[in-house]
Structures are given as C-alpha cells and as structure tokens.
Scaffold this active site. Sequence first.
Site, mmCIF file in Angstrom:
data_model
loop_
_atom_site.group_PDB
_atom_site.id
_atom_site.type_symbol
_atom_site.label_atom_id
_atom_site.label_comp_id
_atom_site.label_asym_id
_atom_site.label_seq_id
_atom_site.Cartn_x
_atom_site.Cartn_y
_atom_site.Cartn_z
ATOM 1 N N HIS A 110 4.261 6.520 13.655
ATOM 2 C CA HIS A 110 3.129 6.392 12.717
ATOM 3 C C HIS A 110 1.962 7.289 13.147
ATOM 4 O O HIS A 110 1.341 7.946 12.318
ATOM 5 C CB HIS A 110 2.596 4.949 12.703
ATOM 6 C CG HIS A 110 3.525 3.923 12.132
ATOM 7 N ND1 HIS A 110 3.807 2.741 12.769
ATOM 8 C CD2 HIS A 110 4.210 3.877 10.959
ATOM 9 C CE1 HIS A 110 4.626 2.005 12.023
ATOM 10 N NE2 HIS A 110 4.902 2.675 10.924
ATOM 11 N N LYS A 133 8.007 -9.866 4.544
ATOM 12 C CA LYS A 133 8.748 -9.181 5.614
ATOM 13 C C LYS A 133 8.645 -9.970 6.928
ATOM 14 O O LYS A 133 9.191 -9.551 7.946
ATOM 15 C CB LYS A 133 8.168 -7.782 5.849
ATOM 16 C CG LYS A 133 8.777 -6.690 4.991
ATOM 17 C CD LYS A 133 8.458 -5.342 5.614
ATOM 18 C CE LYS A 133 9.108 -4.192 4.911
ATOM 19 N NZ LYS A 133 8.727 -2.913 5.532
ATOM 20 N N ARG A 184 11.718 9.616 7.418
ATOM 21 C CA ARG A 184 12.590 9.667 8.575
ATOM 22 C C ARG A 184 13.907 10.284 8.118
ATOM 23 O O ARG A 184 13.898 11.334 7.511
ATOM 24 C CB ARG A 184 12.759 8.278 9.178
ATOM 25 C CG ARG A 184 11.577 7.913 10.036
ATOM 26 C CD ARG A 184 11.527 6.453 10.376
ATOM 27 N NE ARG A 184 11.239 5.661 9.187
ATOM 28 C CZ ARG A 184 10.833 4.406 9.205
ATOM 29 N NH1 ARG A 184 10.678 3.790 10.352
ATOM 30 N NH2 ARG A 184 10.581 3.770 8.085
ATOM 31 N N SER A 214 9.462 0.340 13.569
ATOM 32 C CA SER A 214 8.830 -0.879 14.106
ATOM 33 C C SER A 214 9.852 -1.998 14.291
ATOM 34 O O SER A 214 9.831 -2.724 15.275
ATOM 35 C CB SER A 214 7.731 -1.372 13.164
ATOM 36 O OG SER A 214 6.724 -0.418 13.048
HETATM 37 P P1 ADP Z 1 7.118 0.086 5.463
HETATM 38 O O1 ADP Z 1 7.136 -1.367 5.753
HETATM 39 O O2 ADP Z 1 6.561 0.455 4.130
HETATM 40 O O3 ADP Z 1 8.389 0.808 5.801
HETATM 41 P P2 ADP Z 1 6.108 1.022 7.923
HETATM 42 O O4 ADP Z 1 4.961 0.453 8.662
HETATM 43 O O5 ADP Z 1 7.463 0.776 8.495
HETATM 44 O O6 ADP Z 1 6.025 0.586 6.447
HETATM 45 O O7 ADP Z 1 5.938 2.584 7.759
HETATM 46 C C1 ADP Z 1 4.901 3.150 7.021
HETATM 47 C C2 ADP Z 1 5.220 4.566 6.718
HETATM 48 O O8 ADP Z 1 5.428 5.281 7.919
HETATM 49 C C3 ADP Z 1 6.488 4.787 5.888
HETATM 50 O O9 ADP Z 1 6.260 5.893 5.049
HETATM 51 C C4 ADP Z 1 7.532 5.135 6.919
HETATM 52 O O10 ADP Z 1 8.548 5.946 6.371
HETATM 53 C C5 ADP Z 1 6.679 5.928 7.891
HETATM 54 N N1 ADP Z 1 7.241 5.923 9.245
HETATM 55 C C6 ADP Z 1 7.439 4.868 10.057
HETATM 56 N N2 ADP Z 1 7.976 5.250 11.246
HETATM 57 C C7 ADP Z 1 8.127 6.599 11.164
HETATM 58 C C8 ADP Z 1 8.645 7.609 12.051
HETATM 59 N N3 ADP Z 1 9.152 7.294 13.247
HETATM 60 N N4 ADP Z 1 8.645 8.887 11.624
HETATM 61 C C9 ADP Z 1 8.171 9.205 10.396
HETATM 62 N N5 ADP Z 1 7.677 8.323 9.519
HETATM 63 C C10 ADP Z 1 7.654 7.029 9.894
#
Ligand code: ADP
Length: 172
Positions: free
Chosen positions: A20, A44, A98, A136
């Site tokens: 992030h 979630k 990703r 996460s």
């Molecule tokens: P969500 O619950 O919407 O997936 P997240 O907190 O997991 O939200 O992620 C928020 C954003 O960050 C999303 O666009 C996700 O694709 C991106 N993201 C999370 N981890 C990574 C990573 N390791 N590399 C690139 N983008 C990421």
Amino acid sequence: MDGMKIGVYPGTFDPVTRGHMDIIERAMQIVDKLIVGVAINADKGPMFSLDERVEMLSEEVAELNLKPGQSIEPRPFDNLLMHFVLSCDATIIVRGLRAVSDFEYEFQMAGMNRRLEPGVETVFLMASDKYQLIASRLVKEIGILGGDVSHFVSPRVTERLLAKFAEINGNK
Ligand code: ADP
C-alpha cells in the site's frame, strides 16, 4: 487551490502494508493531495478497528517526504465510494494492481464507477516487484501462525500486529 489534483485511494488497509505504501508514494507523482479512504468494510470482518486502521496509516504517511504543497490525508468512509470521492472534490481514484487475480474485479468496478461519474478517472498503479505479492489477508494469516511479518509491514505495524495476535491467541 485552483488546479490542484486530488485523488482518493480507497481500501480496507487491515493493516497498511509495504505494498500500500508503495502505491501511495507512486500516487504522489500524479496528485497534489491524496485522500486515503479507509472503508469500514464490516462484512470483511477486519482485524483492526476503523480508528486503528486510520491511525496506522497516519503514522506511516507522516514519514514520507512530500513535495511542497502536497498532502496525504487518511479518512474513514462508509458511503458509496463515488459519493465519497465527490465529497473530497477528487477527480482521480487510485487503485493498485497486483496479479491477474485483481484484474477482473477492478475492471468491473472501474467501468461501473465511470458510468456513475464520467468525470472521475480510475488510475491503476503497479507496486514495485518486491511488494507486489503482499496482501493484508496473507500478512494476518502468516502472523497469526507465528510467522515473521516484518518483510511485509513497517516495524510500527509489526508491533501492532504482534499485540493483536497475542490478544487473539490469548482469548482462545
Ligand atoms: P480491498 O479490500 O479493496 O482489496 P485493500 O486494503 O486490500 O483493499 O487494498 C486497497 C488497494 O490497494 C487495492 O487497489 C489493492 O489492489 C491495492 N493493493 C493492496 N496490496 C497491494 C500490493 N501489494 N501491490 C499493489 N497494490 C496493492
């Protein structure tokens, strides 16, 4: 400020990872102000409360070196993303991509959001290859089983996670 580009980077951030943070730093090459929208996402079943997630993000973004006039503000939201984006006066939604697995959902969401508000553009950014595989959900799974999460999150977030795992494991 006139002409200031405002972006919203929405997510759950349960907790904020190095992936992030990499996306946030890249977004600052594009926008002047980035609002990191922290979704409640109660369905979630987040491990950290909304306040904890916002607090962790605030601590992490405070460490970044920004250009003059730039700012990053973590902010909770529980309404429709597009309504939140408009209330922030933003014209850009930032998402991280990703692997292929993210694509279908992101493609659909970007398309529907464009229908809702053609003036708001969704921008996809790719994290550095070191961080691309971080999620996460997996960080939590590894940590709860006693694995080392420090590769994936900052030292501050690692401490918070360790405290949370101790709390969860203690309650078993
Ligand atoms: P969500 O619950 O919407 O997936 P997240 O907190 O997991 O939200 O992620 C928020 C954003 O960050 C999303 O666009 C996700 O694709 C991106 N993201 C999370 N981890 C990574 C990573 N390791 N590399 C690139 N983008 C990421």
